[in-house]
Write an enzyme that holds these catalytic residues in place. Structure first.
Site, PDB file in Angstrom:
ATOM      1  N   GLY A 139       0.753  -1.199   0.066  1.00 35.84           N
ATOM      2  CA  GLY A 139       0.044  -0.236  -0.027  1.00 35.84           C
ATOM      3  C   GLY A 139       0.655   1.285  -0.087  1.00 35.84           C
ATOM      4  N   SER A 140       0.221   2.384   0.035  1.00 38.14           N
ATOM      5  CA  SER A 140       0.834   3.647  -0.184  1.00 38.14           C
ATOM      6  C   SER A 140       2.110   3.727   1.064  1.00 38.14           C
ATOM      7  CB  SER A 140       0.044   4.752   0.010  1.00 38.14           C
ATOM      8  OG  SER A 140      -0.635   4.795   1.209  1.00 38.14           O
TER       9      SER A 140
ATOM     10  N   GLU B 274       3.995   1.760   2.557  1.00 38.40           N
ATOM     11  CA  GLU B 274       4.896   0.637   2.366  1.00 38.40           C
ATOM     12  C   GLU B 274       5.861   1.377   1.481  1.00 38.40           C
ATOM     13  OE1 GLU B 274       2.346  -0.260   4.696  1.00 38.40           O
ATOM     14  OE2 GLU B 274       1.473  -0.795   2.675  1.00 38.40           O
TER      15      GLU B 274
ATOM     16  N   GLU C 185      -4.022  -9.684   2.409  1.00 39.84           N
ATOM     17  CA  GLU C 185      -3.157  -9.550   3.417  1.00 39.84           C
ATOM     18  C   GLU C 185      -3.400 -10.957   4.402  1.00 39.84           C
ATOM     19  OE1 GLU C 185      -5.099  -7.069   2.776  1.00 39.84           O
ATOM     20  OE2 GLU C 185      -3.799  -5.392   2.951  1.00 39.84           O
TER      21      GLU C 185
ATOM     22  N   HIS D 232      -0.267  -3.690   5.333  1.00 40.87           N
ATOM     23  CA  HIS D 232      -0.569  -2.208   4.933  1.00 40.87           C
ATOM     24  C   HIS D 232      -1.607  -1.633   6.095  1.00 40.87           C
ATOM     25  CE1 HIS D 232      -1.603   1.483   3.031  1.00 40.87           C
ATOM     26  NE2 HIS D 232      -2.618   1.234   2.697  1.00 40.87           N
TER      27      HIS D 232
ATOM     28  N   HIS E  69     -12.150 -30.559  21.556  1.00 41.53           N
ATOM     29  CA  HIS E  69     -13.086 -29.654  20.649  1.00 41.53           C
ATOM     30  C   HIS E  69     -14.428 -29.805  20.884  1.00 41.53           C
ATOM     31  CE1 HIS E  69     -14.349 -28.499  16.129  1.00 41.53           C
ATOM     32  NE2 HIS E  69     -14.458 -27.414  16.972  1.00 41.53           N
TER      33      HIS E  69
ATOM     34  N   GLY F 256      -7.729 -23.905  13.657  1.00 40.31           N
ATOM     35  CA  GLY F 256      -9.226 -24.114  13.352  1.00 40.31           C
ATOM     36  C   GLY F 256      -9.714 -23.204  12.314  1.00 40.31           C
TER      37      GLY F 256
END
Length: 525
Positions: free
Chosen positions: A25-26, A28, A47, A70, A277, A392
């Site tokens: 993005g800008s 970075e 991402e 970003h 679980h 999970g």
């Protein structure tokens, strides 16, 4: 004096993090300016996919991977995969661009408020440095923390104007992360094991992750004890063709109770005691647990906990034990080969895959409703030959397969992905095509969320909405990203389709329509 960017690039070289996984993005762009030729930038189209790719790469190499995200929105997109990386104990250094420091008091567009707090608690350490010149040291700190056992992700927020600021080079450092277990506790464990008449080993993913597999095999052979895989083990727990391998523990209390009832001592290596679980009552024999994870020892409901490196501790423990004279346990009873039928039984697909896949291939799995069939018919014989997610959370498997393939060049990676899981991160196919990776993607298409069907049976739920997934055309979706694909609807089509996919130099997708009926995942025994 060097700049922050130059110092960080030198640090990344020293740390072996010259493969950067990102979605730019800008904020970075100053980091990406004039990209050096000795770095590889792996572009993911979302991402969450970027973090899962880095996770797979880190787990397959045993070294930290570097992610560039970003600002707040990008970290938000990635949050599910950051959680999975935390549960996977994947060492990651995650950075995110922040708006310029001069704008932060004005609540600017794309500015992240309390950026360092955002990914918590699912990062081991998080910071936005107070000064630009502190950025290189913060990234070095993040790398050290990420690599300390138990490994995990860390996070650094970097204002975009920091990269051009002056910064002194970092002095070289050398750090060892492994610590040996307490010798007195190892001696006490050896005494208990030597006195045991019917010991059993329960082994989790930490054994494979830390390179302690050969030592675990030697210990099991010295004890002549059967070995069970811990519930939800996210890596191979023990070579599944070994005569001492006795199968898999389910993530259900009553099933664990029944499986462990014949034994008088349980040695748990590199796993919690235990991951469940579903709710229920359980009873355990005496337990000895060895792991690097202090939280797992603290959470154990019973037994002795020994904290420290398995790679260092298991040979020491084995040397304290006399050679067992008890008869070796009988070999595990293997299920018969599934018969071809229409619709295709999932077990038949995995049986055919086991027969056809290259000997050194790596399985990356995210088909949770089919895991019992996978465990029955797709044995994993080698350390480092299997990865799945410990969290999970869906969407891990396909991008992780891309990361594993980047980490293991020359080896075929087979991604076994459920149709529901596939739709969480299908854009990772584009990266596999772009990087020309030998990834075979097998979509196990049962036209719905199979785990939800199974849990509906367990809970007595009827006519729940949102479970069926009709009309997904995976070959067309793959073709739209440049990936060749085939649809398989008959049992006799599986073997030639697999042969074609394994011969392809790059990625290929097989969409296999399987029987939508799902067995109950959790039984009482």
């Amino acid at each position: 004096m060097s700049t922050v960017r130059q110092t960080v690039m030198d640090l990344l070289r020293d740390c072996g993090m010259t493969t950067v996984f990102g979605n730019p993005g800008s904020t970075e762009l100053p980091f990406l300016d004039r990209w050096p030729n000795d770095f590889r930038y792996v572009l993911g189209l979302q991402e969450s996919t970027v973090v899962a790719m880095a996770d797979g790469h880190a787990r397959a190499t045993g070294r930290a991977a570097f992610c560039s995200l970003h600002s707040a929105a990008g970290v938000g997109h990635a949050a599910g995969s950051i959680f999975t990386a935390f549960r996977n104990h994947a060492p990651l250094v995650i950075t995110a661009g922040q708006q310029a420091r001069s704008l932060l008091p004005l609540n600017p567009f794309l500015g992240a408020t309390e950026a360092a707090q955002f990914p918590k608690p699912y990062v081991k350490w998080s910071v936005e440095p107070a000064r630009a010149e502190d950025v290189p040291a913060a990234i070095a700190h993040a790398w050290h923390i990420a690599m300390q056992p138990p490994c995990g992700p860390t996070f650094v927020s970097i204002p975009m104007d920091d990269w051009a600021a002056p910064a002194a080079p970092l002095p070289p450092r050398r750090v060892g992360w492994e610590t040996a277990p307490d010798p007195a506790l190892l001696a006490e464990a050896a005494t208990a094991l030597a006195a045991s008449q019917r010991p059993v080993l329960v082994i989790g993913p930490e054994v494979d992750a830390t390179g302690a597999g050969p030592a675990a095999v030697a210990l099991a052979e010295r004890l002549r004890a059967p070995v069970l895989a811990s519930p939800f083990s996210s890596r191979v727990s023990f070579p599944e063709g070994h005569p001492l391998f006795a199968g898999f523990l389910a993530a259900a209390p009553e099933a664990v109770t029944a499986a462990l009832a014949p034994y008088d001592l349980v040695l748990v290596l590199g796993a919690p005691v235990f991951t469940f679980h579903v709710a229920g009552q359980y009873r355990l024999p005496p337990v000895i647990q060895m792991t690097v994870e202090g939280e797992a020892i603290a959470a154990a409901p019973t037994g002795m906990g020994i904290l420290g490196s398995l790679r260092l501790g298991l040979p020491t423990l084995a040397a304290l034990l006399p050679e067992a004279t008890r008869p070796a346990p009988p070999p595990r009873a293997l299920p018969p080969a599934p018969a071809p039928a229409g619709p295709i039984p999932a077990g038949f697909l995995f049986h055919e895959l086991a027969r056809a896949r290259p000997a050194d291939s790596i399985i990356v799995e995210e088909a949770p409703s089919h895991r019992p069939a996978i465990q029955a018919h797709l044995p994993i014989p080698d350390w480092g030959g299997f990865y799945t997610m410990a969290s999970g959370g869906l969407g891990y498997g396909l991008p992780a397969a891309v990361g594993v393939a980047l980490a293991q060049p020359g080896r075929r990676v087979v991604a076994v992905i459920g149709d529901g899981s596939m739709m969480y991160s299908i854009q990772a196919l584009w990266t596999a095509v772009r990087e020309a990776l030998p990834v075979t993607v097998i979509v196990v298409d049962n036209a719905g969320y199979g785990a939800m069907r199974s849990f509906s049976q367990v809970l007595g739920v009827e006519h729940a909405p949102g479970i069926d997934l009709p009309g997904l055309d995976f070959p067309s979706l793959a073709a739209g990203m440049g990936c060749p694909a085939l649809r398989v609807t008959e049992p006799g089509e599986i073997e030639p389709a697999l042969r074609q996919a394994f011969a392809a130099p790059g990625p290929m997708l097989l969409s296999v329509a399987v029987d939508p009926a799902i067995p109950t995942l959790y039984r009482k025994s």
